[in-house]
Each structure stands twice: as C-alpha cells, then as structure tokens.
Design an enzyme around this catalytic site. Structure first.
Site, PDB file in Angstrom:
ATOM      1  N   GLU A  73       0.848  -1.195   0.000  1.00  0.00           N
ATOM      2  CA  GLU A  73       0.000   0.000   0.000  1.00  0.00           C
ATOM      3  C   GLU A  73       0.880   1.239   0.000  1.00  0.00           C
ATOM      4  OE1 GLU A  73      -2.498   2.287  -0.613  1.00  0.00           O
ATOM      5  OE2 GLU A  73      -3.748   0.617   0.089  1.00  0.00           O
ATOM      6  N   ASP A 122      -9.498  -0.584  -6.314  1.00  0.00           N
ATOM      7  CA  ASP A 122     -10.176   0.593  -6.881  1.00  0.00           C
ATOM      8  C   ASP A 122     -10.895   0.200  -8.165  1.00  0.00           C
ATOM      9  OD1 ASP A 122      -9.091   2.664  -5.057  1.00  0.00           O
ATOM     10  OD2 ASP A 122      -7.185   1.996  -5.887  1.00  0.00           O
ATOM     11  N   LYS A 126     -15.209   4.639 -14.510  1.00  0.00           N
ATOM     12  CA  LYS A 126     -15.377   5.292 -15.824  1.00  0.00           C
ATOM     13  C   LYS A 126     -14.618   4.522 -16.904  1.00  0.00           C
ATOM     14  CE  LYS A 126     -16.008   9.857 -13.927  1.00  0.00           C
ATOM     15  NZ  LYS A 126     -15.261  10.896 -13.261  1.00  0.00           N
ATOM     16  N   ASP A 158     -17.396  -4.382  -4.412  1.00  0.00           N
ATOM     17  CA  ASP A 158     -18.822  -4.046  -4.323  1.00  0.00           C
ATOM     18  C   ASP A 158     -19.259  -3.326  -5.597  1.00  0.00           C
ATOM     19  OD1 ASP A 158     -17.188  -1.853  -3.732  1.00  0.00           O
ATOM     20  OD2 ASP A 158     -18.836  -0.786  -2.797  1.00  0.00           O
TER      21      ASP A 158
HETATM   22  C1  LIG Z   1     -10.454   1.125  -2.488  1.00  0.00           C
HETATM   23  S1  LIG Z   1      -9.017   0.984  -1.510  1.00  0.00           S
HETATM   24  C2  LIG Z   1      -9.346  -0.461  -0.519  1.00  0.00           C
HETATM   25  C3  LIG Z   1      -8.596  -0.481   0.781  1.00  0.00           C
HETATM   26  C4  LIG Z   1      -8.847  -1.698   1.686  1.00  0.00           C
HETATM   27  N1  LIG Z   1      -8.429  -2.925   1.059  1.00  0.00           N
HETATM   28  C5  LIG Z   1     -10.274  -1.789   2.148  1.00  0.00           C
HETATM   29  O1  LIG Z   1     -10.926  -2.806   1.861  1.00  0.00           O
HETATM   30  O2  LIG Z   1     -10.731  -0.869   2.834  1.00  0.00           O
HETATM   31  C6  LIG Z   1      -7.846   0.355  -2.685  1.00  0.00           C
HETATM   32  C7  LIG Z   1      -6.411   0.568  -2.258  1.00  0.00           C
HETATM   33  O3  LIG Z   1      -5.567  -0.136  -3.158  1.00  0.00           O
HETATM   34  C8  LIG Z   1      -4.353   0.587  -3.296  1.00  0.00           C
HETATM   35  N2  LIG Z   1      -3.737   0.162  -4.561  1.00  0.00           N
HETATM   36  C9  LIG Z   1      -4.233   0.367  -5.798  1.00  0.00           C
HETATM   37  N3  LIG Z   1      -3.420  -0.169  -6.733  1.00  0.00           N
HETATM   38  C10 LIG Z   1      -2.383  -0.729  -6.046  1.00  0.00           C
HETATM   39  C11 LIG Z   1      -1.203  -1.405  -6.447  1.00  0.00           C
HETATM   40  N4  LIG Z   1      -0.934  -1.618  -7.748  1.00  0.00           N
HETATM   41  N5  LIG Z   1      -0.325  -1.821  -5.481  1.00  0.00           N
HETATM   42  C12 LIG Z   1      -0.598  -1.596  -4.185  1.00  0.00           C
HETATM   43  N6  LIG Z   1      -1.723  -0.955  -3.733  1.00  0.00           N
HETATM   44  C13 LIG Z   1      -2.579  -0.519  -4.663  1.00  0.00           C
HETATM   45  C14 LIG Z   1      -4.782   2.047  -3.270  1.00  0.00           C
HETATM   46  O4  LIG Z   1      -3.726   2.895  -2.846  1.00  0.00           O
HETATM   47  C15 LIG Z   1      -5.960   2.010  -2.282  1.00  0.00           C
HETATM   48  O5  LIG Z   1      -5.580   2.400  -0.986  1.00  0.00           O
END
Ligand SMILES: C[S@@+](CC[C@H](N)C(=O)[O-])C[C@H]1O[C@@H](n2cnc3c(N)ncnc32)[C@H](O)[C@@H]1O
Length: 218
Positions: A73, A122, A126, A158
């Site tokens: 992260e 994430d 879009k 979700d």
């Molecule tokens: C929507 S958040 C979900 C956080 C947590 N897993 C939760 O369920 O609350 C997605 C997280 O994935 C991280 N992320 C996205 N792409 C990533 C990557 N390639 N490597 C590491 N982290 C990543 C983002 O920084 C973000 O904090």
C-alpha cells in the site's frame, strides 16, 4: 533492489484528504523497520494488496501466524494506522511494501505465496479509466506464477462494473484457476470472515452487497 522500470503505474491517493500534518521522517523510519526487502526461502508468504488502513493484514497475520504477510500500500495515512496496529497487537509477521504490488511481483518467479488477498481494489468505474484496473488476466497470470500449488486468491468488490471486468479477466485465464465459490456466489464476505475494512463498511452503508471471488491455482 526494486526495479524502477515497471510499466504498471500506481494510481490514486498517497495522502488523505484532511492533509493532517504527518512527520514524514518518523513515518519512513517506522516503514524501514517493517520494510519488505527480499524473500526468505524458508518462509511462506501471503500477499495482501491495496491494504488501505491495514485491517486485512492484521486479520491475516493473526489467522496465519506461521506465515509472513506482505502488505502492499502506498497510502501513507493508512500505513500509519497499520504500523500502529502492528505494534499494539505485538504482531511480528507483517512486512510492509510502501508502494506498488508490481514491485514485489517483479523480483521473483518463485512460488512463495500460499494466499493472495485483494480487498476492494479501486474499481475505476469510468470507461476512460478502465486501463487502471488491477485485476486483468495478465495480472492474474502473474499471480499464478508466484502461488504455490493449490494456492488461492481472494478478491472482494462491491462494484458491479468491476465484477463484470473480473469475470472477463477470469474467463481469459480459465485454464489457470478454478473458481472455487462459483456455485455459492450468494454468500457474502461475512459468511467467510469476521472482518470489516473501511471499504466493506462503505459498501454496506450504501446498501451495496460485496462479492467475493475465491480462485484456486490449477
Ligand atoms: C479502495 S481501496 C481499498 C482499501 C482496503 N483494502 C479496504 O478494503 O478498505 C484500494 C487501495 O488499493 C491501493 N492500490 C491500488 N493499486 C495498487 C497497487 N498496484 N499496489 C498496491 N496498492 C494498490 C490504493 O492505494 C488504495 O488504498
């Protein structure tokens, strides 16, 4: 040690919206203490991807105390909470990679991992941002390489759009994975685990039912 020429860029925020003052020197000193540097051939690993505030990493570390959890992260506000919880819970089997999961995957082709967790990646809903989505067939095949035989991937989302995208990615690499819970898609995350992450709570508060994919390496 990590290669700098990986092609998969990491999108999204590094700091929270509140812009609460953070002592970055202290932060990076703490990160250094728990930093993932390289694999130890005598350890078995769990990869926790995009851990946000680190709830899944703490859960996995407690559940699998004989394994090492690599928490990936780049979100500093989240990692600060994770580091605090590692210390208050006296956890000694979490290593943090403050960055892109690809940095970790790019340094090995060996089957070090028993389990990969990706909770609420994430969705980039879009169309013009679709290229940013993490769960592509190429990414799944990369995970296939580093998973032990019968190793598993757990993906929670979700977002209906992301469910479709994952199904499409999975179809493209159907010879690599068994979709273990295909006949139990109506079960919710809570039927499997007693865990609530920030994004799980967000989904429930907005009356969106999260889906969980359980994939086993073939
Ligand atoms: C929507 S958040 C979900 C956080 C947590 N897993 C939760 O369920 O609350 C997605 C997280 O994935 C991280 N992320 C996205 N792409 C990533 C990557 N390639 N490597 C590491 N982290 C990543 C983002 O920084 C973000 O904090």
């Amino acid at each position: 040690m990590f290669s700098s020429n990986y092609t998969n860029r990491l999108f999204g925020r590094t700091r929270g919206r509140s812009k609460k003052k953070i002592n970055l020197k202290n932060y990076y000193e703490k990160v250094d203490k728990y930093k993932f540097q390289n694999f130890n051939k005598n350890s078995e690993y769990i990869l926790d991807v995009g851990t946000g505030y680190g709830e899944t990493s703490i859960f996995l570390a407690k559940q699998f105390s004989d394994k090492v959890v690599i928490s990936c992260e780049k979100y500093i506000d989240g990692n600060i909470i994770l580091l605090k919880n590692i210390e208050t819970n006296n956890i000694n089997n979490i290593l943090l990679h403050n960055g892109n999961v690809y940095n970790v995957l790019d340094i090995t082709n060996k089957k070090y991992f028993r389990l990969v967790w990706i909770f609420f990646p994430d969705p980039w809903p879009k169309n013009r941002h679709a290229k940013r989505r993490l769960i592509t067939s190429e990414f799944l095949i990369k995970l296939h390489k580093i998973l032990k035989n019968n190793g598993e991937i757990y993906i929670a989302t979700d977002s209906i759009i992301y469910v479709r995208f994952i199904l499409n990615s999975l179809y493209k690499c159907k010879d690599y994975f068994l979709w273990v819970n295909q006949s139990k898609i109506n079960l919710s995350i809570k039927d499997y685990f007693d865990i609530e992450t920030k994004y799980y709570k967000k989904a429930i508060n907005s009356q969106r039912k999260p889906s969980l994919f359980i994939l086993r390496k073939l």
